[in-house]
Design an enzyme around this catalytic site. Structure first.
Site, PDB file in Angstrom:
ATOM      1  N   ARG A 114       0.850  -1.198   0.000  1.00  0.00           N
ATOM      2  CA  ARG A 114       0.000   0.000   0.000  1.00  0.00           C
ATOM      3  C   ARG A 114       0.879   1.239   0.000  1.00  0.00           C
ATOM      4  NH1 ARG A 114      -2.598  -0.005   6.188  1.00  0.00           N
ATOM      5  NH2 ARG A 114      -0.608   0.008   7.243  1.00  0.00           N
ATOM      6  N   ASN A 152      -4.886   8.176   5.087  1.00  0.00           N
ATOM      7  CA  ASN A 152      -4.710   7.320   6.253  1.00  0.00           C
ATOM      8  C   ASN A 152      -3.231   7.283   6.589  1.00  0.00           C
ATOM      9  OD1 ASN A 152      -5.983   5.276   8.140  1.00  0.00           O
ATOM     10  ND2 ASN A 152      -4.260   4.089   7.324  1.00  0.00           N
ATOM     11  N   GLU A 153      -2.904   7.626   7.821  1.00  0.00           N
ATOM     12  CA  GLU A 153      -1.504   7.598   8.260  1.00  0.00           C
ATOM     13  C   GLU A 153      -0.582   8.107   7.152  1.00  0.00           C
ATOM     14  OE1 GLU A 153      -0.624   3.728   9.883  1.00  0.00           O
ATOM     15  OE2 GLU A 153      -1.607   4.239  11.765  1.00  0.00           O
ATOM     16  N   GLU A 310      -7.177   4.651  16.141  1.00  0.00           N
ATOM     17  CA  GLU A 310      -6.910   3.216  16.035  1.00  0.00           C
ATOM     18  C   GLU A 310      -6.108   2.744  17.237  1.00  0.00           C
ATOM     19  OE1 GLU A 310      -4.756   1.910  12.584  1.00  0.00           O
ATOM     20  OE2 GLU A 310      -5.818   3.263  11.247  1.00  0.00           O
ATOM     21  N   TRP A 318       2.080  -7.213  12.756  1.00  0.00           N
ATOM     22  CA  TRP A 318       3.287  -6.692  12.112  1.00  0.00           C
ATOM     23  C   TRP A 318       4.494  -6.629  13.026  1.00  0.00           C
ATOM     24  CZ3 TRP A 318       4.044  -2.314  14.956  1.00  0.00           C
ATOM     25  CH2 TRP A 318       2.912  -1.668  15.460  1.00  0.00           C
ATOM     26  N   GLU A 358      -3.221  -8.443   6.643  1.00  0.00           N
ATOM     27  CA  GLU A 358      -3.600  -8.182   8.035  1.00  0.00           C
ATOM     28  C   GLU A 358      -4.595  -9.196   8.572  1.00  0.00           C
ATOM     29  OE1 GLU A 358      -4.585  -4.019   7.676  1.00  0.00           O
ATOM     30  OE2 GLU A 358      -2.586  -3.456   8.364  1.00  0.00           O
ATOM     31  N   LYS A 359      -4.639 -10.383   7.945  1.00  0.00           N
ATOM     32  CA  LYS A 359      -5.671 -11.340   8.378  1.00  0.00           C
ATOM     33  C   LYS A 359      -5.424 -11.868   9.789  1.00  0.00           C
ATOM     34  CE  LYS A 359      -3.675 -15.077   5.558  1.00  0.00           C
ATOM     35  NZ  LYS A 359      -2.650 -14.204   4.959  1.00  0.00           N
ATOM     36  N   PHE A 360      -4.193 -11.747  10.301  1.00  0.00           N
ATOM     37  CA  PHE A 360      -3.960 -12.185  11.686  1.00  0.00           C
ATOM     38  C   PHE A 360      -3.999 -11.024  12.680  1.00  0.00           C
ATOM     39  CE2 PHE A 360      -1.972 -15.737   9.293  1.00  0.00           C
ATOM     40  CZ  PHE A 360      -2.859 -16.723   9.715  1.00  0.00           C
ATOM     41  N   HIS A 361      -4.455  -9.860  12.218  1.00  0.00           N
ATOM     42  CA  HIS A 361      -4.612  -8.712  13.122  1.00  0.00           C
ATOM     43  C   HIS A 361      -5.923  -8.867  13.879  1.00  0.00           C
ATOM     44  CE1 HIS A 361      -4.815  -4.548  14.500  1.00  0.00           C
ATOM     45  NE2 HIS A 361      -3.626  -4.315  13.978  1.00  0.00           N
TER      46      HIS A 361
END
Ligand code: GAL
Length: 678
Positions: A114, A152-153, A310, A318, A358-361
């Site tokens: 991204r 975003n950020e 957030e 991460w 980010e599926k494990f976030h």
């Protein structure tokens, strides 16, 4: 400066990033039902939706977003709507490869992650503003939208671009700053190493070079890079200003190690200061880092309430080892942010993703669904925040300030310095941590902030300081304030030129000392002081010139030389510490300073129990967060809002729990009941 006016709703906002586009529409109704169950009332939508909203250049598809916003509105959920410019779709780089960012050694950063865009790209700017125009034009009047979320950020992954487009923009920025080449050559000290420039076209970003690049060139490139990101924020805001009436924000990244964005200069560009904060999972004392980040966000917001845009319900994805939050930690974390001035608690993200990096976030709704520890705690937090609605708009009491300047951070960590062990965050954390352990709330503010209301001002490693800011500190002390300056402060001016005549340059007269030479220590080397303290990293050959010596080195390279001094100036005192004291000695020093300055905790509490007071007029609320494994009893009178109990002179807070007391007499209530908890 834009005023950070009233942007809050009826209470403390509660919610998350919500990415409905990642789910079939059938899931949306369940999402809204679960949001209502949890008490969620604000979601950020559309953050990474550019590729869906504009699948091919100039062709917008808003149907899915229309439907998602309607579903949310029907469910009573407010929306913080993104301008959706955070990450361009693959077509942008495909058609305009010159929009891709390059690293200092020329490596192209390709799409597929991204934020793969050059921040100075005119093509990116044009395409992104067209999108803002389209989104804002369509949803300005949508009843769900209560806030706008720019990008975003900004600068999270692409803050420094060294491509030719950036080089051109850097030259423009330098012309603006210096006017002519003689002034630039003088500011950059280019008589050194045959660096003199004869033509603007000869100047580049500090690309990979055979050896150390010119430090002022590096510093100016960092300033330029922060300004380029800010320029995107301002350009989007200008579009929004024409089209929408809701308050505008963007999420900062204060306190998560992001170094290169000067948020003190950005704060005036937003209506709501928002911050993202993630714990360092490996750190068992990560709640100290959280407190520092929140105190700094409040400083950036000028003391006004701010929005936690957030954080995480549990693990992130991460860090090297993504430790999950222990039961109760989510609540302590969230309410610690509220204690320190947040008027909203949002998370990344609502529903845990099935696909993508980010599926494990963690999320509010985990992969395992709502029958989980996380979702139960999410619901508990929703109830807590409802009970705290009356706190909204109040401000945090703080008698102590720590000065922080992003430029000083950039400057002190440039290469070819006396010791790589001198880092900016080190003394900042050490002093803030000592204040945290002492139970004292601290504002982290820019050196140009108004210091007159503080009892004590701490100045860690302010390597680079402007004359006006050094003078403001002198006036503060002269007028009766107490200040502490730590080593390697006041060394250079804004061009990174040494202040001559002895260190610590800008603060020499204020501190009544003159250092003739630095004596950095070897890795692991420790010295002892004659007051029993130990220290490492740094010593210096210091001569008192008016200051009283409080401690000297007992051994090491400089036995007998002063390490800790105090200087009376006007009605105040200025302390200096010329070495890196160990934690116990730092705690003792801070305790002495607090006693001398007359700064105290809101109520006496054992170490590990975080106590912060918020206040509005004659009303006040005391937040008590018990990080220890034992129940505590505090001398507090008022009504505890999370459990509804009254207390008169005794508040009990069990291990790991939180209490929030509306202070004041509550009539004849015989006994305090233990705080009700989840
Ligand atoms: C933030 C970002 C979010 C998400 C989150 C994960 O930096 O704004 O989009 O990536 O981190 O922790």
């Amino acid at each position: 400066m834009r005023q950070h006016g009233t942007w809050q709703g009826d209470g403390i906002f509660y919610g998350a990033d919500y990415n409905p586009e990642q789910w079939p529409e059938e899931v949306w109704a369940e999402d809204v039902a679960l949001m209502r169950r949890a008490g969620v009332d604000l979601v950020s939508v559309g953050i990474f939706s550019w590729a869906l909203l504009e699948p091919t250049p100039g062709r917008y598809e808003f149907g899915w977003l229309d439907r998602a916003l309607d579903v949310l509105h029907d469910g009573g959920i407010n929306v913080d709507l993104a301008t959706a410019t955070a990450s361009p779709p693959p077509w942008l780089a495909h058609r305009h490869p010159e929009t891709l960012p390059r690293t200092a050694d020329g490596t192209v950063l390709w799409p597929g992650g991204r934020q793969a865009y050059c921040p100075s790209s005119p093509v990116f700017r044009e395409r992104s503003l067209a999108l803002v125009e389209a989104v804002a034009g369509r949803y300005a009047e949508h009843p769900a939208v209560v806030m706008w979320h720019i990008s975003n950020e900004l600068g999270c992954h692409n803050v420094h671009c060294y491509c030719d487009v950036s080089a051109e923009a850097f030259r423009r920025w330098l012309r603006e700053r210096y006017g002519d080449l003689d002034t630039l050559n003088a500011a950059w000290g280019t008589t050194f190493w045959s660096q003199r420039y004869d033509d603007w076209a000869e100047i580049n970003p500090p690309r990979s070079a055979p050896t150390f690049a010119n430090p002022t060139q590096q510093l100016d490139f960092l300033r330029f890079s922060s300004d380029e990101q800010r320029a995107q924020l301002r350009a989007e805001r200008e579009v929004l200003a024409r089209l929408v009436r809701q308050p505008v924000t963007t999420n900062f990244m204060i306190g998560t190690g992001i170094k290169y964005l000067d948020y003190h200069s950005w704060a005036s560009d937003v209506d709501v200061v928002s911050n993202d904060h993630y714990l360092t999972a490996a750190d068992p004392l990560s709640h100290l880092g959280l407190a520092l980040a929140a105190d700094h966000t409040r400083g950036v917001a000028g003391g006004d309430p701010w929005l936690l845009m957030e954080h995480s319900t549990s693990a992130v994805n991460w860090q090297p080892r993504n430790v999950a939050k222990a039961p109760g930690q989510l609540r302590r974390n969230s309410l610690a942010h509220v204690a320190r001035g947040a008027d909203g608690v949002l998370f990344f993200q609502w529903r845990a993703s099935r696909a993508g990096a980010e599926k494990f976030h963690s999320a509010l709704v985990p992969h395992a669904g709502p029958d989980t520890k996380v979702f139960r705690e999410v619901c508990q937090l929703g109830a807590d925040l409802k009970a705290l609605a009356e706190v909204r708009g109040s401000r945090v009491d703080a008698e102590v300030a720590i000065l922080f300047d992003w430029e000083a951070w950039w400057g002190v960590e440039l290469d070819s310095h006396p010791s790589v062990d001198v880092t900016y965050a080190d003394r900042l954390r050490a002093l803030h941590g000592a204040l945290w352990r002492a139970g004292v709330t601290t504002d982290v503010v820019h050196p140009s902030a108004d210091l007159s209301g503080y009892q004590l001002v701490l100045v860690p490693t302010l390597y680079l300081v402007r004359d006006a800011d050094a003078e403001a500190l002198r006036r503060y002390v002269d007028g009766g304030g107490t200040a502490l300056v730590t080593y390697f402060s006041g060394i250079v001016d804004e061009h990174d030129h040494i202040r001559l005549g002895g260190y610590p340059g800008a603060f020499r007269d204020l501190l009544g000392v003159r250092t003739e030479e630095f004596f950095p220590l070897r890795e692991g080397e420790r010295v002892r002081l004659d007051d029993g303290a130990t220290a490492d990293v740094w010593t210096e050959w210091l001569h008192p010139e008016g200051a009283e010596v409080l401690a000297s080195y007992a051994d090491g390279p400089l036995p007998g030389v002063a390490a800790l001094t105090r200087h009376r100036v006007g009605r105040g005192t200025a302390w200096y510490v010329g070495t890196r004291l160990d934690e116990a000695a730092t705690d003792r020093l801070v305790a002495r300073l607090l006693a001398e300055a007359g700064a105290r905790p809101p109520v006496a509490a054992p170490t590990g129990v975080e106590v912060v007071r918020r206040r509005a007029g004659d009303r006040s609320w005391l937040f008590v967060i018990n990080h220890t494994d034992a129940e505590v009893r505090l001398d507090v009178t008022g009504t505890e809002l999370l459990g509804g109990a009254r207390c008169t002179g005794e508040l009990r807070v069990p291990a790991g729990e939180v209490a929030v007391v509306r202070e004041g007499h509550v009539g004849a209530v015989p006994l305090a009941r233990p705080t009700a908890t989840a």
